[in-house]
Design a protein around this motif. Structure first.
Motif, PDB file in Angstrom:
ATOM      1  N   ARG A   1     -26.185  85.315  99.483  1.00 12.74           N
ATOM      2  CA  ARG A   1     -26.381  86.567  98.951  1.00 12.74           C
ATOM      3  C   ARG A   1     -25.964  87.466  99.261  1.00 12.74           C
ATOM      4  NH1 ARG A   1     -31.362  86.123  94.350  1.00 12.74           N
ATOM      5  NH2 ARG A   1     -29.543  87.797  93.562  1.00 12.74           N
ATOM      6  N   GLN A   2     -25.715  88.141 100.713  1.00 11.56           N
ATOM      7  CA  GLN A   2     -25.312  88.952 101.414  1.00 11.56           C
ATOM      8  C   GLN A   2     -24.267  89.523 100.961  1.00 11.56           C
ATOM      9  OE1 GLN A   2     -26.387  88.292 105.373  1.00 11.56           O
ATOM     10  NE2 GLN A   2     -28.284  88.691 105.182  1.00 11.56           N
ATOM     11  N   ARG A   3     -23.324  90.703 101.013  1.00  8.00           N
ATOM     12  CA  ARG A   3     -22.406  91.392 100.949  1.00  8.00           C
ATOM     13  C   ARG A   3     -22.277  92.027 101.386  1.00  8.00           C
ATOM     14  NH1 ARG A   3     -22.693  93.326  94.596  1.00  8.00           N
ATOM     15  NH2 ARG A   3     -25.048  94.440  95.718  1.00  8.00           N
ATOM     16  N   ILE A   4     -20.205  92.608 101.128  1.00 12.04           N
ATOM     17  CA  ILE A   4     -19.673  93.377 102.133  1.00 12.04           C
ATOM     18  C   ILE A   4     -18.757  94.017 101.391  1.00 12.04           C
ATOM     19  CG2 ILE A   4     -17.701  91.791 103.043  1.00 12.04           C
ATOM     20  CD1 ILE A   4     -17.723  93.438 105.509  1.00 12.04           C
ATOM     21  N   LEU A   5     -18.899  95.322 101.568  1.00 12.67           N
ATOM     22  CA  LEU A   5     -17.654  95.905 100.018  1.00 12.67           C
ATOM     23  C   LEU A   5     -16.643  96.199 101.106  1.00 12.67           C
ATOM     24  CD1 LEU A   5     -17.909  97.185  97.168  1.00 12.67           C
ATOM     25  CD2 LEU A   5     -19.308 100.015  99.189  1.00 12.67           C
ATOM     26  N   LEU A   6     -15.784  96.068 100.549  1.00  9.49           N
ATOM     27  CA  LEU A   6     -13.961  96.538 101.083  1.00  9.49           C
ATOM     28  C   LEU A   6     -13.168  97.198 100.160  1.00  9.49           C
ATOM     29  CD1 LEU A   6     -13.405  93.035 102.029  1.00  9.49           C
ATOM     30  CD2 LEU A   6     -13.962  95.153 103.763  1.00  9.49           C
ATOM     31  N   GLY A   7     -12.664  97.635 100.737  1.00  3.62           N
ATOM     32  CA  GLY A   7     -11.539  98.864  99.827  1.00  3.62           C
ATOM     33  C   GLY A   7      -9.689  98.349  99.178  1.00  3.62           C
ATOM     34  N   ARG A   8      -9.280  98.581  98.637  1.00  2.00           N
ATOM     35  CA  ARG A   8      -7.757  98.594  98.790  1.00  2.00           C
ATOM     36  C   ARG A   8      -7.223 100.461  98.433  1.00  2.00           C
ATOM     37  NH1 ARG A   8      -4.013  98.365  94.729  1.00  2.00           N
ATOM     38  NH2 ARG A   8      -5.481  98.214  93.224  1.00  2.00           N
ATOM     39  N   SER A   9      -6.471 100.010  99.513  1.00  2.00           N
ATOM     40  CA  SER A   9      -5.733 102.284  99.908  1.00  2.00           C
ATOM     41  C   SER A   9      -4.895 102.219  98.695  1.00  2.00           C
ATOM     42  CB  SER A   9      -5.456 102.541 101.457  1.00  2.00           C
ATOM     43  OG  SER A   9      -4.990 103.864 101.451  1.00  2.00           O
ATOM     44  N   ALA A  10      -4.442 103.794  98.331  1.00  2.00           N
ATOM     45  CA  ALA A  10      -3.303 104.238  97.743  1.00  2.00           C
ATOM     46  C   ALA A  10      -2.289 103.619  99.115  1.00  2.00           C
ATOM     47  CB  ALA A  10      -3.946 105.362  97.008  1.00  2.00           C
TER      48      ALA A  10
ATOM     49  N   GLU B   1     -17.894 102.808  93.437  1.00  2.00           N
ATOM     50  CA  GLU B   1     -16.564 103.300  92.322  1.00  2.00           C
ATOM     51  C   GLU B   1     -15.301 103.711  92.854  1.00  2.00           C
ATOM     52  OE1 GLU B   1     -15.707 106.205  88.289  1.00  2.00           O
ATOM     53  OE2 GLU B   1     -18.131 106.220  89.513  1.00  2.00           O
ATOM     54  N   ALA B   2     -13.666 103.569  93.411  1.00  2.00           N
ATOM     55  CA  ALA B   2     -13.277 104.197  94.234  1.00  2.00           C
ATOM     56  C   ALA B   2     -12.916 105.619  93.594  1.00  2.00           C
ATOM     57  CB  ALA B   2     -11.608 102.600  94.178  1.00  2.00           C
ATOM     58  N   ASP B   3     -12.772 106.311  94.387  1.00  2.00           N
ATOM     59  CA  ASP B   3     -12.116 107.599  94.115  1.00  2.00           C
ATOM     60  C   ASP B   3     -10.893 108.179  93.752  1.00  2.00           C
ATOM     61  OD1 ASP B   3      -9.961 107.053  96.271  1.00  2.00           O
ATOM     62  OD2 ASP B   3     -11.360 108.740  97.677  1.00  2.00           O
ATOM     63  N   GLY B   4      -9.925 106.931  93.566  1.00  2.00           N
ATOM     64  CA  GLY B   4      -8.885 106.807  92.472  1.00  2.00           C
ATOM     65  C   GLY B   4      -7.793 107.691  92.850  1.00  2.00           C
ATOM     66  N   GLU B   5      -8.120 108.377  94.310  1.00  2.00           N
ATOM     67  CA  GLU B   5      -7.023 108.852  94.950  1.00  2.00           C
ATOM     68  C   GLU B   5      -7.022 108.420  96.245  1.00  2.00           C
ATOM     69  OE1 GLU B   5      -8.444 112.886  95.582  1.00  2.00           O
ATOM     70  OE2 GLU B   5      -8.437 113.282  93.637  1.00  2.00           O
ATOM     71  N   GLU B   6      -7.154 108.369  97.840  1.00  2.00           N
ATOM     72  CA  GLU B   6      -7.488 107.700  98.931  1.00  2.00           C
ATOM     73  C   GLU B   6      -7.769 106.075  98.490  1.00  2.00           C
ATOM     74  OE1 GLU B   6      -9.026 108.433 102.712  1.00  2.00           O
ATOM     75  OE2 GLU B   6      -9.696 110.889 101.210  1.00  2.00           O
ATOM     76  N   ILE B   7      -9.046 105.154  97.554  1.00  2.00           N
ATOM     77  CA  ILE B   7      -8.481 103.915  97.404  1.00  2.00           C
ATOM     78  C   ILE B   7      -8.978 103.595  96.298  1.00  2.00           C
ATOM     79  CG2 ILE B   7     -11.045 102.615  97.697  1.00  2.00           C
ATOM     80  CD1 ILE B   7      -9.820 103.407 100.483  1.00  2.00           C
TER      81      ILE B   7
END
Length: 322
Positions: free
Chosen positions: A194-203, A270-276
């Protein structure tokens, strides 16, 4: 914020050089000797050249093509393209960097193909990769900084190509390296499944590319402080237990990536909506499934981001091609 002392966790393992292609076996840079005398002007006849034509270098299936320096045409005379003494390889080969514009016709490379650093990094022996990374970084610094930042005068190349001196005010300037952090944000659930990693999608990326979070270290800021700030800004997450894992030069154009793992102290991302543009939590099973089904794309092996994710995952990542 809860401190790392309040929430003990197992130390994140250090990444080895085999996991970081750009941080392979170093060559002998002769850093002391190159400051005492001009190793470019005094290069012996058997000195070899690392040749850049634009951002590409010649290579064959056997590795980099390093021609004799004396057999190459002179560089363009462009003050932003000086020869630089890189160092000595393990077999005793001396290597000088020589760069040419992208459209230069160079004879003698008929059996070689021209490649960029990203394409060669995992195909070359570690020592050659290290040479190539160094050559690209110092070449880009000369290209972008031929003038004095104080007065604008054209500077002179000194110290075997590793510094530039202003003839007007005498100031000496050295190759610039910009420190940046890159961090795998994880939770510390007691059940591994149940361990997780947080990943993001760049603009900056097209499609479904996801990766770890990164950003430059600001003046007056420690690397660990930069981790906390960047993750908070880009993903709205508070982190603690910031643990160093390794570093990697990233000459695009001149960064040093400082790799960390950090534990999430809050869970609602929550993504910042600009960089991510998007952030997602993944368990190990969900991450592998998403990659295999083409739902997301992960960093390729040349990036320290790949190593950070694979190290948390506990196994190699599926090859994704970027």
């Amino acid at each position: 914020m809860t401190s790392s002392q309040d929430r003990p966790s197992a130390p994140a393992p250090l990444l080895g050089p085999e996991q970081l292609p750009f941080a392979g076996r170093p060559f002998e840079r002769q850093a002391v000797e190159r400051e005492r005398r001009d190793l470019v002007a005094q290069a012996p006849a058997d000195t070899r050249a690392l040749v850049f034509r634009g951002s590409a270098v010649p290579a064959t299936a056997n590795g980099l093509v390093l021609p004799l320096l004396r057999e190459l045409p002179d560089a363009t005379g462009d003050p932003a393209r000086p020869d630089v003494h890189l160092g000595v390889l393990a077999d005793g080969t001396r290597v000088v960097l020589r760069t040419f514009p992208e459209d230069t016709e160079l004879p003698g490379f008929d059996d070689a193909a021209w490649h960029g650093l990203r394409g060669l990094a995992t195909a070359l022996p570690p020592e050659q990769t290290s040479l190539l990374v160094t050559g690209q970084a110092v070449a880009l610094w000369h290209r972008d900084h031929p003038r004095c930042p104080r007065c604008g005068s054209l500077t002179e190349v000194v110290r075997s190509g590793w510094a530039r001196r202003c003839p007007r005010d005498g100031s000496v300037h050295f190759p610039r390296t910009d420190p940046a952090i890159i961090v795998a944000v994880v939770d510390d659930h007691p059940e591994p499944s149940r361990q997780r990693i947080l990943l993001g999608r760049s603009a900056l990326w097209s499609g479904n590319r996801f990766s770890t979070f990164a950003g430059f270290v600001e003046p007056g800021e420690s690397a660990e402080q930069a981790v906390v700030r960047e993750v908070g800004e880009e993903a709205g997450i508070a982190v603690d237990t910031v643990q160093y894992q390794g570093s990697q030069p990233w000459p695009f154009p001149r960064s040093l990536m400082l790799g960390y793992r950090a534990t999430a102290h809050t869970a609602e991302a929550e993504a910042d909506g600009e960089e991510i543009l998007d952030v997602r939590w993944f368990t190990r099973e969900a991450l592998l499934r998403a990659v295999r089904e083409g739902e997301i794309t992960l960093p390729g092996r040349v990036s320290i981001a790949h190593a950070l994710i694979a190290d948390w995952l506990g196994q190699d990542l599926p090859e994704t091609g970027w």
